[in-house]
Design a protein around this motif. Structure first.
Motif, PDB file in Angstrom:
ATOM      1  N   GLY A 162     113.588 -40.109  13.288  1.00 47.49           N
ATOM      2  CA  GLY A 162     112.601 -40.308  14.342  1.00 47.49           C
ATOM      3  C   GLY A 162     111.172 -40.470  13.855  1.00 47.49           C
ATOM      4  O   GLY A 162     110.263 -40.660  14.652  1.00 47.49           O
ATOM      5  N   LYS A 163     110.952 -40.384  12.557  1.00 48.54           N
ATOM      6  CA  LYS A 163     109.618 -40.595  12.006  1.00 48.54           C
ATOM      7  C   LYS A 163     109.412 -42.085  11.773  1.00 48.54           C
ATOM      8  O   LYS A 163     110.294 -42.892  12.026  1.00 48.54           O
ATOM      9  N   THR A 164     108.232 -42.455  11.287  1.00 49.29           N
ATOM     10  CA  THR A 164     108.004 -43.828  10.856  1.00 49.29           C
ATOM     11  C   THR A 164     107.708 -43.812   9.370  1.00 49.29           C
ATOM     12  O   THR A 164     107.172 -42.835   8.835  1.00 49.29           O
ATOM     13  N   GLN A 165     108.079 -44.877   8.703  1.00 47.72           N
ATOM     14  CA  GLN A 165     107.942 -44.981   7.253  1.00 47.72           C
ATOM     15  C   GLN A 165     107.309 -46.324   6.914  1.00 47.72           C
ATOM     16  O   GLN A 165     107.758 -47.358   7.411  1.00 47.72           O
ATOM     17  N   MET A 166     106.288 -46.297   6.071  1.00 46.81           N
ATOM     18  CA  MET A 166     105.700 -47.538   5.581  1.00 46.81           C
ATOM     19  C   MET A 166     106.502 -47.981   4.362  1.00 46.81           C
ATOM     20  O   MET A 166     106.782 -47.186   3.468  1.00 46.81           O
ATOM     21  N   VAL A 167     106.887 -49.239   4.357  1.00 43.96           N
ATOM     22  CA  VAL A 167     107.668 -49.798   3.259  1.00 43.96           C
ATOM     23  C   VAL A 167     106.904 -50.991   2.708  1.00 43.96           C
ATOM     24  O   VAL A 167     106.531 -51.878   3.475  1.00 43.96           O
ATOM     25  N   PRO A 168     106.681 -51.078   1.416  1.00 43.85           N
ATOM     26  CA  PRO A 168     106.828 -49.991   0.442  1.00 43.85           C
ATOM     27  C   PRO A 168     105.666 -49.010   0.554  1.00 43.85           C
ATOM     28  O   PRO A 168     104.627 -49.341   1.120  1.00 43.85           O
ATOM     29  N   ALA A 169     105.853 -47.829  -0.009  1.00 42.56           N
ATOM     30  CA  ALA A 169     104.788 -46.832  -0.023  1.00 42.56           C
ATOM     31  C   ALA A 169     103.691 -47.322  -0.956  1.00 42.56           C
ATOM     32  O   ALA A 169     103.975 -47.750  -2.075  1.00 42.56           O
ATOM     33  N   LYS A 170     102.471 -47.291  -0.488  1.00 42.85           N
ATOM     34  CA  LYS A 170     101.355 -47.811  -1.279  1.00 42.85           C
ATOM     35  C   LYS A 170     101.145 -46.941  -2.523  1.00 42.85           C
ATOM     36  O   LYS A 170     101.091 -45.720  -2.451  1.00 42.85           O
ATOM     37  N   GLY A 171     101.045 -47.624  -3.673  1.00 42.37           N
ATOM     38  CA  GLY A 171     100.759 -46.926  -4.919  1.00 42.37           C
ATOM     39  C   GLY A 171     101.943 -46.234  -5.562  1.00 42.37           C
ATOM     40  O   GLY A 171     101.783 -45.514  -6.537  1.00 42.37           O
ATOM     41  N   LYS A 172     103.150 -46.435  -5.029  1.00 37.72           N
ATOM     42  CA  LYS A 172     104.343 -45.805  -5.597  1.00 37.72           C
ATOM     43  C   LYS A 172     105.404 -46.853  -5.905  1.00 37.72           C
ATOM     44  O   LYS A 172     105.583 -47.796  -5.150  1.00 37.72           O
ATOM     45  N   LYS A 173     106.092 -46.655  -7.012  1.00 38.50           N
ATOM     46  CA  LYS A 173     107.239 -47.507  -7.306  1.00 38.50           C
ATOM     47  C   LYS A 173     108.325 -47.142  -6.299  1.00 38.50           C
ATOM     48  O   LYS A 173     108.550 -45.971  -5.992  1.00 38.50           O
ATOM     49  N   THR A 174     108.993 -48.169  -5.763  1.00 37.30           N
ATOM     50  CA  THR A 174     109.972 -47.959  -4.700  1.00 37.30           C
ATOM     51  C   THR A 174     111.253 -48.726  -4.984  1.00 37.30           C
ATOM     52  O   THR A 174     111.207 -49.892  -5.356  1.00 37.30           O
ATOM     53  N   ILE A 175     112.384 -48.049  -4.803  1.00 39.24           N
ATOM     54  CA  ILE A 175     113.680 -48.726  -4.773  1.00 39.24           C
ATOM     55  C   ILE A 175     114.050 -48.823  -3.299  1.00 39.24           C
ATOM     56  O   ILE A 175     114.114 -47.806  -2.598  1.00 39.24           O
ATOM     57  N   LEU A 176     114.244 -50.045  -2.830  1.00 40.67           N
ATOM     58  CA  LEU A 176     114.542 -50.307  -1.428  1.00 40.67           C
ATOM     59  C   LEU A 176     115.945 -50.896  -1.339  1.00 40.67           C
ATOM     60  O   LEU A 176     116.207 -51.962  -1.880  1.00 40.67           O
ATOM     61  N   HIS A 177     116.843 -50.180  -0.646  1.00 41.64           N
ATOM     62  CA  HIS A 177     118.266 -50.519  -0.626  1.00 41.64           C
ATOM     63  C   HIS A 177     118.733 -50.802   0.810  1.00 41.64           C
ATOM     64  O   HIS A 177     118.559 -49.963   1.698  1.00 41.64           O
ATOM     65  N   PHE A 178     119.337 -51.973   1.027  1.00 43.63           N
ATOM     66  CA  PHE A 178     119.830 -52.390   2.352  1.00 43.63           C
ATOM     67  C   PHE A 178     121.343 -52.188   2.424  1.00 43.63           C
ATOM     68  O   PHE A 178     122.067 -52.598   1.512  1.00 43.63           O
ATOM     69  N   TRP A 179     121.836 -51.627   3.555  1.00 47.54           N
ATOM     70  CA  TRP A 179     123.259 -51.287   3.684  1.00 47.54           C
ATOM     71  C   TRP A 179     123.683 -51.190   5.152  1.00 47.54           C
ATOM     72  O   TRP A 179     122.859 -51.194   6.053  1.00 47.54           O
TER      73      TRP A 179
END
Length: 163
Positions: free
Chosen positions: A43-60
């Protein structure tokens, strides 16, 4: 335009085909990742990608056989991960029967990693997802530096978190 009823079958067929020809692609020239604010399963919101952080983004999805096999690996990596890499997963909710099924799937498997819901296919379109699973590595500048179509092994995920 594809009928919503046919989306799961189409994604499954593409998944099976691409499972056989699973590929990792490194961007010759890094491309900026689309920035999207999306709801999470909690129920929260998430910014993708997180600014200033390395991110692994996985779709499934819950019905994808390869996804079912590799999601526990993401859970292990998240629990072991001592690096500054965000691991975010995106459920293609528009290809699911319901949000309740996704929530039950996650609860039954005791997943604790962040799950973003792509309710209307916006992320799928912006990230040009053709099949699942698909995974992106996004650097601290917000650039896509790698993408992988097909399932990832624990070793491959660890290599991405250690880059």
């Amino acid at each position: 335009m594809m009928n919503r009823k046919h989306l799961p079958a189409s994604l499954l067929m593409m998944s099976l085909l691409l499972f056989l020809i699973s590929t990792v692609t490194e961007a010759k020239e890094p491309v900026m990742a689309p920035r999207i604010e999306a709801p999470t399963l909690t129920g929260k919101t998430q910014m993708v990608p997180a600014k200033g952080k390395k991110t692994i983004l996985h779709f499934w999805t819950t019905w994808c056989p390869s996804c079912k096999m590799e999601l526990p690996t993401f859970e292990q990596i998240v629990k072991e991960n001592q690096s500054d890499v965000d691991i975010l997963t995106v459920n293609l909710l528009g290809a699911e029967q319901s949000k309740h099924i996704v929530a039950q799937f996650v609860k039954d498997r005791k997943f604790t990693f962040p799950i973003i819901l792509d309710e209307h296919g916006e992320m799928m379109k912006k990230y040009q997802i053709i099949t699942i699973p698909t995974t992106f590595l996004i650097n601290e500048k917000g650039e896509v530096v790698k993408n992988h179509v097909g399932p990832l092994t624990k070793k491959q995920i660890k290599e991405w978190t250690d880059l």
